[in-house]
Motif scaffolding. Sequence first.
Motif, PDB file in Angstrom:
ATOM      1  N   ALA A  72       1.013  -1.315  -0.021  1.00  0.00           N
ATOM      2  CA  ALA A  72      -0.025  -0.055   0.135  1.00  0.00           C
ATOM      3  C   ALA A  72       0.767   1.199  -0.067  1.00  0.00           C
ATOM      4  O   ALA A  72       2.143   1.330   0.473  1.00  0.00           O
ATOM      5  N   VAL A  73       0.244   2.278  -0.524  1.00  0.00           N
ATOM      6  CA  VAL A  73       1.042   3.634  -0.463  1.00  0.00           C
ATOM      7  C   VAL A  73       0.269   4.702  -0.108  1.00  0.00           C
ATOM      8  O   VAL A  73      -1.176   4.624  -0.002  1.00  0.00           O
ATOM      9  N   SER A  74       0.643   5.792   0.638  1.00  0.00           N
ATOM     10  CA  SER A  74       0.094   6.864   0.786  1.00  0.00           C
ATOM     11  C   SER A  74       0.679   7.999   0.179  1.00  0.00           C
ATOM     12  O   SER A  74       1.816   8.055   0.171  1.00  0.00           O
ATOM     13  N   LEU A  97      -3.832   5.484  -0.121  1.00  0.00           N
ATOM     14  CA  LEU A  97      -4.496   6.297   0.526  1.00  0.00           C
ATOM     15  C   LEU A  97      -4.083   7.607   0.192  1.00  0.00           C
ATOM     16  O   LEU A  97      -2.958   7.989   0.374  1.00  0.00           O
ATOM     17  N   MET A  98      -4.890   8.614  -0.084  1.00  0.00           N
ATOM     18  CA  MET A  98      -4.598   9.895  -0.563  1.00  0.00           C
ATOM     19  C   MET A  98      -4.873  10.954   0.086  1.00  0.00           C
ATOM     20  O   MET A  98      -6.394  10.970   0.684  1.00  0.00           O
ATOM     21  N   GLN A 122      -8.532   5.113  -0.720  1.00  0.00           N
ATOM     22  CA  GLN A 122      -9.463   5.804   0.298  1.00  0.00           C
ATOM     23  C   GLN A 122      -8.787   7.345   0.263  1.00  0.00           C
ATOM     24  O   GLN A 122      -7.534   7.769  -0.038  1.00  0.00           O
ATOM     25  N   VAL A 123      -9.724   8.261   0.610  1.00  0.00           N
ATOM     26  CA  VAL A 123      -9.600   9.670   0.452  1.00  0.00           C
ATOM     27  C   VAL A 123      -9.432  10.120   2.095  1.00  0.00           C
ATOM     28  O   VAL A 123      -9.982   9.715   2.971  1.00  0.00           O
ATOM     29  N   SER A 304     -13.128   3.159   2.761  1.00  0.00           N
ATOM     30  CA  SER A 304     -14.214   4.344   2.730  1.00  0.00           C
ATOM     31  C   SER A 304     -13.614   5.532   3.821  1.00  0.00           C
ATOM     32  O   SER A 304     -13.128   5.108   4.673  1.00  0.00           O
ATOM     33  N   PRO A 305     -13.869   6.619   3.034  1.00  0.00           N
ATOM     34  CA  PRO A 305     -14.546   7.057   1.532  1.00  0.00           C
ATOM     35  C   PRO A 305     -13.664   6.628   0.712  1.00  0.00           C
ATOM     36  O   PRO A 305     -12.711   7.213   0.766  1.00  0.00           O
TER      37      PRO A 305
END
Length: 329
Positions: A72-74, A97-98, A122-123, A304-305
């Motif tokens: 995973a990346v942020s 995840l942004m 995910q925002v 989510s979201p």
Amino acid sequence: MPLRLATIGCGEHATGSHGPALAFYAARHPATELLACCDLDPGKAERYRARFGFARAYTDLRRMLDTERPDAVSLVAPVERTCELACLILEWGFPLLMEKPPGRTIAEVDRMIAAAGGVAHQVAFNRRFAPLLRELKREVDAHVAPAELQHVHYEMTRVGRREPDFSTTAIHGVDAVRYLAGSDYAEIHFRYQALPAAGPGVANVLLDAMMASGASAQLAFCPTAGVVVERAVVHGRDHTFYAYVPMRDAFDAPGRLQHLEKGELKRDAKGSELADSPEPFVHGGFYGEYVAFLDALGAGRPPSPGLREARQSVAVAECIRERKGEYRA
């Protein structure tokens, strides 16, 4: 489940909130591996790596992802770069995840939705994961039926924020109202109080809204006030809830939640009682958004979201940026 994580963006916001949250997550989940961080500035990348316990630092995004192959990346980048970088990461197939806002316009959100396809993402609307606001949401849902929720008020004030575009901060309040009401906006009327003494384009922004559920909402954003606060009030039949939201540097930190029923105080909880750590990045929801994102990945469910859920919040923020007078869903 072991998770291998990488992060992009090592600037001020990442250093103040996301880096501490990731290090805290890794400390609580020993199987987590903080693989690498990336920033165009090699000094920032190396300082971030050393401070938060990442194994390696990069200045090239593609090289980092090709080499490390994280689970995973942020992404914590300036909003002007979010769409471009998010599209690349999602098209390459990495769960993401942004940081908010997820783009400046609906057109950018739609580009990212197309790029994502079925890739988990995910925002990072951190108010949705702040322990005090999550407890407020639980209290409202436990005591007020959806049809009996009447009104939501959200106030956000800041000190010395003289940028002409406050929409990238206001979007937090816009999204928080949707979260608390459990409903999208049906229509909004905007009013702007120009503050020429504060600088060109600086204004207080006031929103009068009706939700799709039938509830009403009012939002007030005052960027050059005398105090940093965020406060939410929710009214339902026989019930009223007050939340003093403990964002970083807020006058109200660590916050407070009150519930009244028919004029009687039923609950009065300090924010320190609602979080399992005194750290600001926990109270502010940054740690919680990583927990939610990574738990969802581990369980194989959509986080989510997502971008589709965030789309209306961006649409309303775009209206604020363009000084529109009305929005209709």
